[in-house]
Design a protein around this motif. Structure first.
Motif: not given
Length: 359
Positions: A110-111, A157-160, A165-166, A169-172
């Motif tokens: 997602l990043t 900044w948002l990408s960083s 963490g997001l 379900q998978d924080a990464s």
């Protein structure tokens, strides 16, 4: 500077400069990775900005050179054409993979989708800014160029933040069955290899500085010789900047991207491309400050067309990262096939536009 030189000499100078950019660009990318690992810059906002500038030094040099010479057509064409052709570099990475699944399947994150959205945002603002009046300029700044710079900083900044963490379900934000090691592990390996060779941080920094100077010098000569070649063969500055010149300045991304893919750092390979593409429109701000002219309002039809092509190609890879197609055709994913075909069609359209507007 190159007045009076024959076409063979100009081609030789252009090829030599492209070679310098290839070699120096690879050194620049490697030393940047090592320094970012040793100085812990990788996930810091300032570090990401420094890395984006370092990996786009050829484009920075060309933009500055073209702006000083008043040849803004080449600068604009190189920036917007560079985004399209650097997106096509992902096709080469996909082919270079030694996997049974495509690049976007392994790199899915997602990043990376956030980074793709940032590319799309700055390109759309670039297109919108072309419609503003050229007289809308104050203190050598235009609203469109300033907004692109501001949005890029916010997007980085948002990408960083997303990389830390997001709320999923998978924080990464990483998809299952993706790359085995975390994003950026190849940087750590490069740092380890450098340490084993006994290279100090000072030595690495000196190599970085030398590579940066060589890249900047070669970039200036590349732009000047390329402009002379375009005049010799009757090719418009925009068309040359968007194709041949953009391809030459994308050589380091091609080499380092394939290296990252073969080290199985797929997310970093894709992130480097999206990160570089998002930064390129920020160079419009630099061009405005140097030239004192509103660059984007004077954009030609081909410039707007190239920006649209960049948005289209980025959207396809963003969709690939979300849907993660497994099927490979001609040793690449379906998304890469679509990008390759659309880019070829797009360049054909670019020639048609150039011919229709009398070059």
């Amino acid at each position: 500077m190159f007045n009076g030189l024959g076409l063979p000499v100009l081609l030789a100078i252009f090829a030599a400069c492209a070679g310098v950019i290839w070699v120096a660009g690879v050194k620049l990318a490697d030393t940047t990775d090592i320094l970012s690992s040793r100085l812990h810059l990788g996930k810091a906002l300032g570090g990401i900005i420094v890395l984006a500038i370092a990996t786009n030094l050829p484009e920075v040099a060309i933009t500055v050179s073209a702006a000083l010479a008043g040849n803004l057509g080449v600068a604009v064409g190189n920036i917007l054409g560079g985004i399209a052709i650097q997106t096509v570099v992902l096709v080469a990475m996909d082919i270079a993979m030694k996997e049974k699944v495509p690049l976007t399947y392994r790199a899915a994150s997602l990043t990376l989708v956030v980074e793709a959205v940032l590319v799309i945002v700055v390109l759309i603002v670039s297109i919108m800014a072309t419609q503003l009046p050229g007289t809308l300029i104050a203190a050598r700044l235009t609203p469109g160029a300033v907004l692109i710079g501001v949005l890029w900083v916010i997007g980085v900044w948002l990408s960083s933040k997303a990389s830390k963490g997001l709320p999923w379900q998978d924080a990464s934000g990483t998809a299952p069955d993706g790359q085995e090691e975390p994003k950026g592990h190849s940087k750590v390996k490069k740092d380890d290899d450098s340490g084993k060779r006994g290279e100090s941080t000072v030595n690495v920094a000196l190599v970085f500085g030398a590579a940066a100077l060589a890249t900047l010098a070669a970039g200036v000569l590349l732009e000047r010789s390329g402009d002379a070649i375009a005049d010799h063969i009757g090719l418009s500055g925009v068309l040359f900047g968007a194709t041949v010149l953009a391809a030459a300045t994308s050589l380091p991304e091609l080499s380092t991207g394939i290296t990252s893919v073969r080290m199985k750092d797929y997310q970093l390979a894709v992130s480097d491309i999206f990160g570089g593409n998002a930064f390129l429109p920020v160079l419009f701000l630099l061009a405005v400050v140097i030239s004192g002219k509103a660059v984007l309002p004077d954009a030609q039809a081909s410039d707007i067309y190239l920006a649209g092509l960049g948005v289209l190609l980025t959207c396809i890879y963003a969709a690939g990262l979300i849907f993660r197609p497994k099927r490979r055709v001609w040793r690449m994913g379906i998304d890469s096939v679509a990008v390759l075909i659309l880019y070829a069609v797009g360049v054909g359209g670019l020639f048609a536009i150039s011919s229709g507007h009398g070059g």
